[in-house]
Scaffold this active site. Structure first.
Site, PDB file in Angstrom:
ATOM      1  CG  ASP A   1     -12.565   5.334  -7.478  1.00 15.96           C
ATOM      2  OD1 ASP A   1     -11.702   5.452  -8.491  1.00 15.96           O
ATOM      3  OD2 ASP A   1     -12.591   4.082  -7.064  1.00 15.96           O
TER       4      ASP A   1
ATOM      5  NE  ARG B   1      -4.022   0.146   0.321  1.00 19.41           N
ATOM      6  CZ  ARG B   1      -4.820  -0.146  -0.343  1.00 19.41           C
ATOM      7  NH1 ARG B   1      -4.935   0.632  -1.527  1.00 19.41           N
ATOM      8  NH2 ARG B   1      -5.643  -1.296  -0.176  1.00 19.41           N
TER       9      ARG B   1
ATOM     10  CD  GLU C   1      -4.289   5.445  -9.656  1.00 18.70           C
ATOM     11  OE1 GLU C   1      -4.516   4.362 -10.486  1.00 18.70           O
ATOM     12  OE2 GLU C   1      -5.091   5.568  -8.732  1.00 18.70           O
TER      13      GLU C   1
ATOM     14  CG  HIS D   1      -2.470   2.750  -7.977  1.00 19.95           C
ATOM     15  ND1 HIS D   1      -2.553   3.968  -7.148  1.00 19.95           N
ATOM     16  CD2 HIS D   1      -3.445   1.869  -7.976  1.00 19.95           C
ATOM     17  CE1 HIS D   1      -3.588   3.629  -6.547  1.00 19.95           C
ATOM     18  NE2 HIS D   1      -4.216   2.568  -6.866  1.00 19.95           N
TER      19      HIS D   1
ATOM     20  NE  ARG E   1      -2.443  -4.847  -6.773  1.00 18.00           N
ATOM     21  CZ  ARG E   1      -3.204  -4.440  -5.976  1.00 18.00           C
ATOM     22  NH1 ARG E   1      -2.830  -3.264  -5.610  1.00 18.00           N
ATOM     23  NH2 ARG E   1      -4.223  -4.650  -5.790  1.00 18.00           N
TER      24      ARG E   1
END
Length: 281
Positions: free
Chosen positions: A191, A59, A252, A145, A82
């Protein structure tokens, strides 16, 4: 100097230290967890509750979302890259003092494409993600990201998305498009996937607490994703926590949703970004 180390759980990191910057890269996910240019504070946010374990996503930092962005039924969110081990293909320091790294990922399932990530770490950070379809054609979605560290999210502004159409996560099923503000003032949960008219451009994150501007230049990227879960959302994430929600903003660069890249067998595509940090003007 580039030094390799491993945790007790077997997760391998590369620590970079040059006169131009310090940085840390995890080989699992080709995941940059730290980048601190000379004379600057840390640029990347890393959660104090981040988990460093085999097969677990980290994270913070810069996760590589590949070869898909977002959820996919029966598959890991944001792709297999990832949480998979990448191979260090090449490392050197150039004449200017930048640390150059190349990492490769060839999934065992040959229906997936192959990836090479190239990084140039110095006073600026340049990243290039090259995807090549192998045995089968593919429809690629992807993103860098970026978790950027900020002094206080509510005292930041984002420039470069003026009037750009976007879709919020809550509108996915409605397919409702809205248009960006001038500038974007992130005050809480966000978002958004911005559908940019051009595949290159520049986004500036102004931070009035840390008195700095983070500039991200994108190329071969038609999507910009802005994300922060807000205080309640962060509190629901064990590897984040409510106390961290206003310490970062994800800005991103990629190709998401309808901006997928169709690749025929043997065809390649390269996603690029360049990050610069400087004082507010």
């Amino acid at each position: 100097m580039i030094t390799r180390r491993a945790t007790d759980q077997g997760v391998t990191f590369l620590d970079v230290e040059t006169p131009l910057c310090t940085a840390t890269l995890c080989l699992q996910g080709a995941h940059l967890t730290s980048w601190k240019p000379e004379g600057q504070e840390e640029c990347l946010f890393l959660s104090p509750n981040a988990v460093f374990a085999p097969g677990k996503a980290i994270r913070g930092g810069i996760p590589v979302c590949w070869p898909w962005f977002g959820p996919r039924k029966g598959e890991p969110s944001h792709g297999v890259a990832r949480t998979s081990e990448w191979r260090l293909h090449h490392q050197e320091t150039d004449k200017r003092g930048n640390a150059l790294l190349s990492l490769a990922f060839y999934p065992e399932d040959e229906s997936y494409p192959a990836a090479i990530l190239r990084l140039a770490l110095g006073r600026t950070l340049a990243m290039k993600l090259e995807t090549t379809a192998r045995m089968q054609p593919c429809k690629l979605t992807e993103a860098f990201h970026n978790y950027f560290a900020v002094g206080n999210l509510t005292k930041c502004r984002v420039h470069g998305l003026d009037d750009v159409p976007f879709r919020a996560a809550s509108d996915v099923y409605k397919r409702q498009m809205k248009h960006g503000e001038r500038p974007l003032a992130p005050l809480g949960c966000l978002d958004r996937v911005y559908d940019c008219p051009a595949c290159s451009g520049k986004i500036v994150l102004e931070d009035f607490v840390l008195n700095r501007a983070i500039t991200v230049e994108r190329d071969h990227a038609s999507s910009v994703i802005i994300w922060n879960p807000g205080q309640q959302g962060a509190g629901n994430m064990a590897d984040l926590g409510a106390e961290s929600w206003n310490k970062f903003l994800c800005v991103e660069m990629g190709n998401a949703d309808s901006r997928c890249i169709p690749l025929a067998s043997g065809q390649s595509h390269t996603l690029c970004q360049k990050i610069t940090v400087g004082p507010l003007e």
